[in-house]
Scaffold this motif. Structure first.
Motif, mmCIF file in Angstrom:
data_model
loop_
_atom_site.group_PDB
_atom_site.id
_atom_site.type_symbol
_atom_site.label_atom_id
_atom_site.label_comp_id
_atom_site.label_asym_id
_atom_site.label_seq_id
_atom_site.Cartn_x
_atom_site.Cartn_y
_atom_site.Cartn_z
ATOM 1 N N SER A 171 0.583 -8.680 7.296
ATOM 2 C CA SER A 171 0.326 -7.241 7.393
ATOM 3 C C SER A 171 -0.038 -6.683 6.028
ATOM 4 C CB SER A 171 1.546 -6.493 7.947
ATOM 5 O OG SER A 171 2.447 -6.135 6.918
ATOM 6 N N ALA A 172 -0.593 -5.480 6.055
ATOM 7 C CA ALA A 172 -0.879 -4.747 4.819
ATOM 8 C C ALA A 172 0.131 -3.621 4.622
ATOM 9 C CB ALA A 172 -2.302 -4.184 4.860
ATOM 10 N N THR A 173 1.342 -3.798 5.181
ATOM 11 C CA THR A 173 2.364 -2.746 5.114
ATOM 12 C C THR A 173 3.193 -2.795 3.836
ATOM 13 O OG1 THR A 173 3.961 -4.141 6.285
ATOM 14 C CG2 THR A 173 2.564 -2.705 7.633
ATOM 15 N N ALA A 190 2.414 -10.416 2.844
ATOM 16 C CA ALA A 190 1.785 -9.127 2.567
ATOM 17 C C ALA A 190 0.386 -9.347 1.993
ATOM 18 C CB ALA A 190 2.638 -8.331 1.581
ATOM 19 N N VAL A 191 -0.598 -8.638 2.544
ATOM 20 C CA VAL A 191 -1.977 -8.702 2.071
ATOM 21 C C VAL A 191 -2.495 -7.279 1.893
ATOM 22 C CG1 VAL A 191 -2.394 -10.902 3.243
ATOM 23 C CG2 VAL A 191 -2.914 -8.755 4.423
ATOM 24 N N GLY A 192 -3.681 -7.143 1.315
ATOM 25 C CA GLY A 192 -4.301 -5.840 1.163
ATOM 26 C C GLY A 192 -5.054 -5.437 2.417
ATOM 27 N N PRO A 193 -5.477 -4.170 2.521
ATOM 28 C CA PRO A 193 -6.176 -3.697 3.720
ATOM 29 C C PRO A 193 -7.464 -4.454 4.026
ATOM 30 C CG PRO A 193 -5.386 -1.839 2.431
ATOM 31 C CD PRO A 193 -5.150 -3.058 1.597
ATOM 32 N N ALA A 194 -8.251 -4.794 2.991
ATOM 33 C CA ALA A 194 -9.500 -5.525 3.236
ATOM 34 C C ALA A 194 -9.226 -6.900 3.817
ATOM 35 C CB ALA A 194 -10.299 -5.633 1.944
ATOM 36 N N GLU A 195 -8.242 -7.608 3.227
ATOM 37 C CA GLU A 195 -7.901 -8.936 3.746
ATOM 38 C C GLU A 195 -7.318 -8.823 5.152
ATOM 39 O OE1 GLU A 195 -5.178 -12.865 2.614
ATOM 40 O OE2 GLU A 195 -5.444 -11.247 1.150
ATOM 41 N N MET A 196 -6.562 -7.741 5.398
ATOM 42 C CA MET A 196 -5.994 -7.553 6.731
ATOM 43 C C MET A 196 -7.087 -7.322 7.758
ATOM 44 S SD MET A 196 -3.174 -7.692 8.297
ATOM 45 C CE MET A 196 -2.756 -7.490 10.029
ATOM 46 N N THR A 197 -8.089 -6.554 7.391
ATOM 47 C CA THR A 197 -9.220 -6.319 8.301
ATOM 48 C C THR A 197 -9.886 -7.643 8.657
ATOM 49 O OG1 THR A 197 -9.619 -4.114 7.368
ATOM 50 C CG2 THR A 197 -11.429 -5.147 8.580
ATOM 51 N N ARG A 254 -14.554 -5.231 14.340
ATOM 52 C CA ARG A 254 -14.328 -4.842 12.954
ATOM 53 C C ARG A 254 -13.975 -3.373 12.797
ATOM 54 N NH1 ARG A 254 -14.533 -6.814 7.994
ATOM 55 N NH2 ARG A 254 -15.134 -8.859 8.802
ATOM 56 N N ASN A 255 -14.613 -2.479 13.579
ATOM 57 C CA ASN A 255 -14.297 -1.059 13.393
ATOM 58 C C ASN A 255 -12.845 -0.761 13.782
ATOM 59 O OD1 ASN A 255 -14.769 -1.445 16.149
ATOM 60 N ND2 ASN A 255 -15.637 0.600 16.429
ATOM 61 N N PHE A 256 -12.371 -1.407 14.856
ATOM 62 C CA PHE A 256 -10.983 -1.190 15.265
ATOM 63 C C PHE A 256 -10.033 -1.921 14.325
ATOM 64 C CE2 PHE A 256 -7.352 -1.655 18.323
ATOM 65 C CZ PHE A 256 -7.105 -0.287 18.450
ATOM 66 N N ALA A 257 -10.430 -3.093 13.836
ATOM 67 C CA ALA A 257 -9.611 -3.822 12.868
ATOM 68 C C ALA A 257 -9.427 -3.002 11.589
ATOM 69 C CB ALA A 257 -10.248 -5.167 12.539
ATOM 70 N N GLY A 258 -10.499 -2.326 11.159
ATOM 71 C CA GLY A 258 -10.396 -1.476 9.978
ATOM 72 C C GLY A 258 -9.435 -0.320 10.192
ATOM 73 N N GLY A 270 -5.958 0.270 8.162
ATOM 74 C CA GLY A 270 -5.685 1.562 7.534
ATOM 75 C C GLY A 270 -4.320 2.110 7.913
ATOM 76 N N LEU A 271 -3.905 1.880 9.155
ATOM 77 C CA LEU A 271 -2.567 2.297 9.573
ATOM 78 C C LEU A 271 -1.497 1.500 8.837
ATOM 79 C CD1 LEU A 271 -3.150 2.687 13.422
ATOM 80 C CD2 LEU A 271 -2.994 4.506 11.706
ATOM 81 N N ASP A 272 -1.760 0.221 8.614
ATOM 82 C CA ASP A 272 -0.842 -0.580 7.798
ATOM 83 C C ASP A 272 -0.712 0.010 6.397
ATOM 84 O OD1 ASP A 272 -0.290 -2.408 9.779
ATOM 85 O OD2 ASP A 272 -1.013 -4.158 8.659
ATOM 86 N N ALA A 273 -1.843 0.384 5.816
ATOM 87 C CA ALA A 273 -1.815 0.961 4.471
ATOM 88 C C ALA A 273 -1.015 2.258 4.447
ATOM 89 C CB ALA A 273 -3.242 1.199 3.974
ATOM 90 N N ALA A 274 -1.109 3.032 5.516
ATOM 91 C CA ALA A 274 -0.324 4.270 5.602
ATOM 92 C C ALA A 274 1.171 3.957 5.658
ATOM 93 C CB ALA A 274 -0.756 5.075 6.828
ATOM 94 N N ILE A 275 1.535 2.893 6.375
ATOM 95 C CA ILE A 275 2.935 2.471 6.399
ATOM 96 C C ILE A 275 3.396 2.098 4.997
ATOM 97 C CG2 ILE A 275 4.492 0.641 7.177
ATOM 98 C CD1 ILE A 275 2.926 0.627 9.824
#
Length: 283
Positions: A147-149, A209-216, A226-230, A234-239
């Protein structure tokens, strides 16, 4: 008659069972018609009138994987109002407030379309770590949750608790006419989740733990557009930034009992041991 969309899904099947248990007539709908369900497809308006016929209340599950469900949902809601539906309960998300776009727009329009309504905004599902969700599959196959959380914490919630709140919102004599932010009783990081799964699941699980780009990229590799994965990354990044680090008393306030803990939920699903009593009386 109460119409439950997504009647074979995670919350829909639990809600239908709860309504039936309490003596309410239920019509469940899904994309695959069967002896127990009526066919309903958000993208096929020809299926909408039969699903709505004779119903007074409807549980709304947005189309799965749709980044902007409003153009699909709003015509259906207008039809429901014309056909006599008085009460609508929308399953949204703690991450999506009322607003001008997407599910937030459906939320914002609901009070103007129905005299009786509620919007459920649950936190992330405990089910994601034991069912067929990619996190659960990864934990079983690879011993890790990706996750990117970061170290962010979430008030994970049992879908059965969401279903009980939904059942009350659909059937209470006095309409709720509000939004319900629904969480479990505690906040956990994904590392905490991995620790519980390790304790109860019989194998070691870690959080990577990974970054948002790697999570996508990770989600796209798993078959998610890809659009839904992004959006999910982004929700992970918000967490990670603390957006879900909260608990509420909604389950206790609406149902009269405390919400289930993550450890109790996993013990029930994974066969481990945990403190007794998933549903102790609310204080």
């Amino acid at each position: 008659m109460i119409l439950v969309l997504g009647g074979t899904g995670t919350t829909g099947r639990l809600l239908a069972a709860a309504l039936t248990r309490h003596g309410h007539p239920v019509r469940t709908a899904s994309r695959q018609e069967s002896a127990a369900t009526v066919r309903f497809d958000w993208y096929d308006p020809a299926t909408h009138p039969d699903a709505l016929a004779g119903t007074r209340a409807v549980y709304l599950l947005p189309p799965v994987g749709e980044v902007d469900p409003a153009p699909v949902m709003l015509p259906f809601l207008a039809l429901a109002g014309r056909l006599g539906v008085r009460r609508a309960v929308l399953l949204s998300s703690s991450a999506i407030p009322a607003g001008p776009h997407g599910a937030g727009l459906v939320h914002a329009r609901l009070p103007g379309l129905f005299p009786e309504w509620a919007v459920l905004r649950p936190s992330w599902f405990m089910e994601n770590f034991v069912g067929d969700h990619p996190h659960a599959v990864s934990a079983r196959r690879h011993g890790e949750i990706v996750s990117a959380t970061g170290d962010g914490r979430v008030g994970f919630v049992d879908p059965a608790d969401i279903a009980e709140v939904a059942a009350r919102a659909l059937t209470d004599p006095t309409p709720h006419n509000t939004e319900h932010l629904i969480t479990g009783p505690e906040t956990l990081s994904y590392a905490d989740v991995a620790s519980v799964l390790t304790d109860l699941g019989g194998r070691a699980v870690r959080h990577r733990a990974v970054g948002p780009a790697e999570m996508t990229d990770h989600l796209v590799a798993g078959g998610i557009p890809r659009n839904f994965a992004g959006l999910l990354a982004g929700l992970d990044a918000a967490i990670a930034a603390g957006a879900e680090d909260r608990t509420t008393t909604t389950v206790a306030d609406v149902t009269g009992r405390a919400p289930r803990t993550f450890r109790d939920f996993c013990a029930g699903r994974l066969g481990g041991t945990a403190p007794a009593g998933p549903h102790t009386p609310a204080t």
